[in-house]
Write a protein that holds these residues in place. Structure first.
Motif, PDB file in Angstrom:
ATOM      1  N   THR A   1      80.825  91.092  27.265  1.00  0.00           N
ATOM      2  CA  THR A   1      80.640  92.060  28.356  1.00  0.00           C
ATOM      3  C   THR A   1      80.239  91.376  29.651  1.00  0.00           C
ATOM      4  O   THR A   1      80.260  91.998  30.710  1.00  0.00           O
ATOM      5  CB  THR A   1      79.556  93.080  27.964  1.00  0.00           C
TER       6      THR A   1
ATOM      7  N   ILE B   1      80.368  96.931  22.838  1.00  0.00           N
ATOM      8  CA  ILE B   1      80.081  95.900  21.838  1.00  0.00           C
ATOM      9  C   ILE B   1      78.747  96.230  21.177  1.00  0.00           C
ATOM     10  O   ILE B   1      77.740  96.455  21.854  1.00  0.00           O
ATOM     11  CB  ILE B   1      80.023  94.489  22.460  1.00  0.00           C
TER      12      ILE B   1
ATOM     13  N   PRO C   1      77.534  87.388  26.083  1.00  0.00           N
ATOM     14  CA  PRO C   1      78.531  88.111  25.278  1.00  0.00           C
ATOM     15  C   PRO C   1      79.783  88.422  26.084  1.00  0.00           C
ATOM     16  O   PRO C   1      79.860  88.129  27.291  1.00  0.00           O
ATOM     17  CB  PRO C   1      77.779  89.375  24.871  1.00  0.00           C
TER      18      PRO C   1
ATOM     19  N   THR D   1      84.518  98.809  27.800  1.00  0.00           N
ATOM     20  CA  THR D   1      84.382  97.992  26.600  1.00  0.00           C
ATOM     21  C   THR D   1      82.999  98.224  26.001  1.00  0.00           C
ATOM     22  O   THR D   1      81.998  98.229  26.718  1.00  0.00           O
ATOM     23  CB  THR D   1      84.550  96.499  26.923  1.00  0.00           C
TER      24      THR D   1
ATOM     25  N   ALA E   1      75.640  92.713  20.817  1.00  0.00           N
ATOM     26  CA  ALA E   1      75.941  91.686  21.821  1.00  0.00           C
ATOM     27  C   ALA E   1      74.773  90.706  21.906  1.00  0.00           C
ATOM     28  O   ALA E   1      73.622  91.103  22.093  1.00  0.00           O
ATOM     29  CB  ALA E   1      76.189  92.337  23.178  1.00  0.00           C
TER      30      ALA E   1
ATOM     31  N   ASN F   1      73.211  96.565  21.966  1.00  0.00           N
ATOM     32  CA  ASN F   1      74.517  97.241  22.083  1.00  0.00           C
ATOM     33  C   ASN F   1      74.817  97.464  23.549  1.00  0.00           C
ATOM     34  O   ASN F   1      73.976  97.996  24.292  1.00  0.00           O
ATOM     35  CB  ASN F   1      74.506  98.569  21.332  1.00  0.00           C
TER      36      ASN F   1
END
Length: 439
Positions: free
Chosen positions: A298, A91, A296, A89, A94, A78
């Motif tokens: 990010t 996620i 990912p 942001t 990820a 995460n």
């Protein structure tokens, strides 16, 4: 035609039966079997193979090393990122993936000449192993024929004892007839019986020693063999042998001296190997790699792939290692000096051993000739005494003494013959010429 075939079959059958009942193990056959099956020689040959492998180019460091590697990574976590403008942001789950593969090559360009001297030392070690294997074969030669001639000696002695027993049995038979017809006393008969029993016991003991010697020979041959075989008893002496030639050959070819000379050469290379640590080492490395990653949301990059060639040189130089190299060089020099001293000691010992063995050989040859004369004398004396005994002119005690003298003289002659041959083989081993003997 049918009769001819039957005759041939009978001849073949008789020859086969004779071969089975009278198997003769010749000196050449014994030597061939030993070289093929002897356990010590097999081990020596294996050690030589190891030394051969060690001196190979693959064991010297002259060749580069090449390796390949690859990998894959998976990451699931995460992530929360906050940007410079204050937005963020998050996620959950990820996923990040990465892959890599590379081919690497490393090579030492210069190591202070250490591997060069190490390679030369390995060659000398292989040469030393060859000499050690040869020494094992030489020692096995001498061991083989020491036991082989012991069997021949015991075989000849047993034949003499068989003849003596036959004579004693004839005497006993004569004593029985004389006693039955009142021509001798009971004492004469009892003495003859005692002598037959003593001769029979002596022969039994001789045959037991002979069987034991044959079993000992089987161990050297490296085979399981019935002890019913016989051996060659003929002995030929090297009449061309002289001391000066033996002395020169010993200095040039003695296996012990040659081994020590190789040890000196190995010690000299050991000094050079240790001195190589004073010099720098230079290495070269290169690799070709491939990398890929999947990132990912990010991450700044969604994915990336790279491949290419890398190369480099590295130089290292131990300016001071605490004196370890200096100590190793000093100790290597001392080891070399010790090997040189040992060589001088071995030369003196072998020279002294050669002189003693040569004198012993000459004395044994003289004794052999003297014993040949003694046998003729005792044989003549026995035959005359036997004739007089048959005529009743000498007693059984005098006849027995003449018989014992004959047996003893034949035994001494037999022992002298084989002793002289074994001393001759010792001389040939000292001169490094024993493997060239033609039996």
């Amino acid at each position: 035609m049918k009769l001819s075939k039957i005759s041939v079959a009978i001849v073949v059958l008789l020859s086969t039966l004779q071969g089975i009942s009278q198997e003769i193990l010749t000196k050449k056959d014994a030597l061939a079997i030993t070289l093929e099956n002897n356990f010590g020689i097999k081990i020596a040959n294996n050690n030589l193979e190891v030394a051969k492998n060690n001196k190979s180019i693959y064991n010297t460091g002259f060749l580069p090393t090449v390796s390949a590697s690859s990998g894959a990574n998976y990451k699931n976590d995460n992530q929360t990122i906050t940007r410079q403008d204050g937005t963020s942001t998050s996620i959950d789950g990820a996923v990040t993936k990465s892959y890599n593969a590379s081919l690497n090559l490393n090579y030492t360009l210069f190591d202070g000449l250490g591997r060069k001297y190490n390679y030369q030392q390995l060659k000398e070690t292989y040469n030393l192993s060859e000499l050690q294997a040869k020494a094992t074969i030489e020692n096995t030669y001498l061991q083989l024929f020491s036991v082989y001639f012991q069997i021949a000696r015991l075989s000849e002695n047993a034949k003499n004892l068989e003849e003596a027993l036959l004579i004693s049995k004839t005497r006993l038979k004569r004593a029985k007839y004389q006693y039955e017809y009142g021509q001798s006393t009971k004492l004469e008969l009892l003495n003859a019986e005692v002598d037959v029993n003593n001769d029979r016991i002596t022969l039994i003991n001789a045959n037991q020693l002979l069987s034991n010697a044959k079993r000992a020979l089987n161990v050297i041959l490296g085979v399981e063999k019935e002890v019913k075989y016989s051996v060659e008893t003929e002995v030929d002496f090297n009449k061309l042998m002289n001391f000066k030639d033996l002395q020169q050959k010993t200095i040039s070819n003695n296996i012990t001296l040659k081994q020590n000379e190789k040890n000196i050469a190995i010690s000299e290379f050991n000094i050079k190997i240790n001195k190589s640590n004073y010099l720098p080492s230079l290495g070269f490395s290169t690799s070709y790699g491939w990398n890929k990653s999947e990132n990912p949301a990010t991450s700044f990059l969604a994915n990336a792939t790279s491949n290419g060639l890398n190369a480099g040189l590295n130089l290292s130089w131990s300016l001071f290692d605490g004196g370890n190299t200096k100590t190793r060089v000093a100790n290597a020099k001392i080891a070399l000096e010790s090997q040189q001293i040992l060589l001088e000691q071995q030369k003196l010992n072998i020279e002294n051993n050669l002189k003693n063995t040569w004198d012993n050989y000459q004395n044994q040859l003289f004794i052999l000739k003297a014993q040949e004369t003694n046998v003729l004398t005792t044989q003549n004396n026995f035959e005359r005494t036997e004739e007089r005994y048959k005529l009743g002119r000498v007693t059984s005690i005098e006849f027995r003494q003449a018989q014992i003298n004959l047996i003893n003289s034949k035994t001494v002659l037999n022992n002298s013959k084989f002793d002289a041959k074994l001393i001759e083989l010792q001389l040939l081993q000292l001169s490094g010429d024993i493997l060239n003997v033609d039996f």
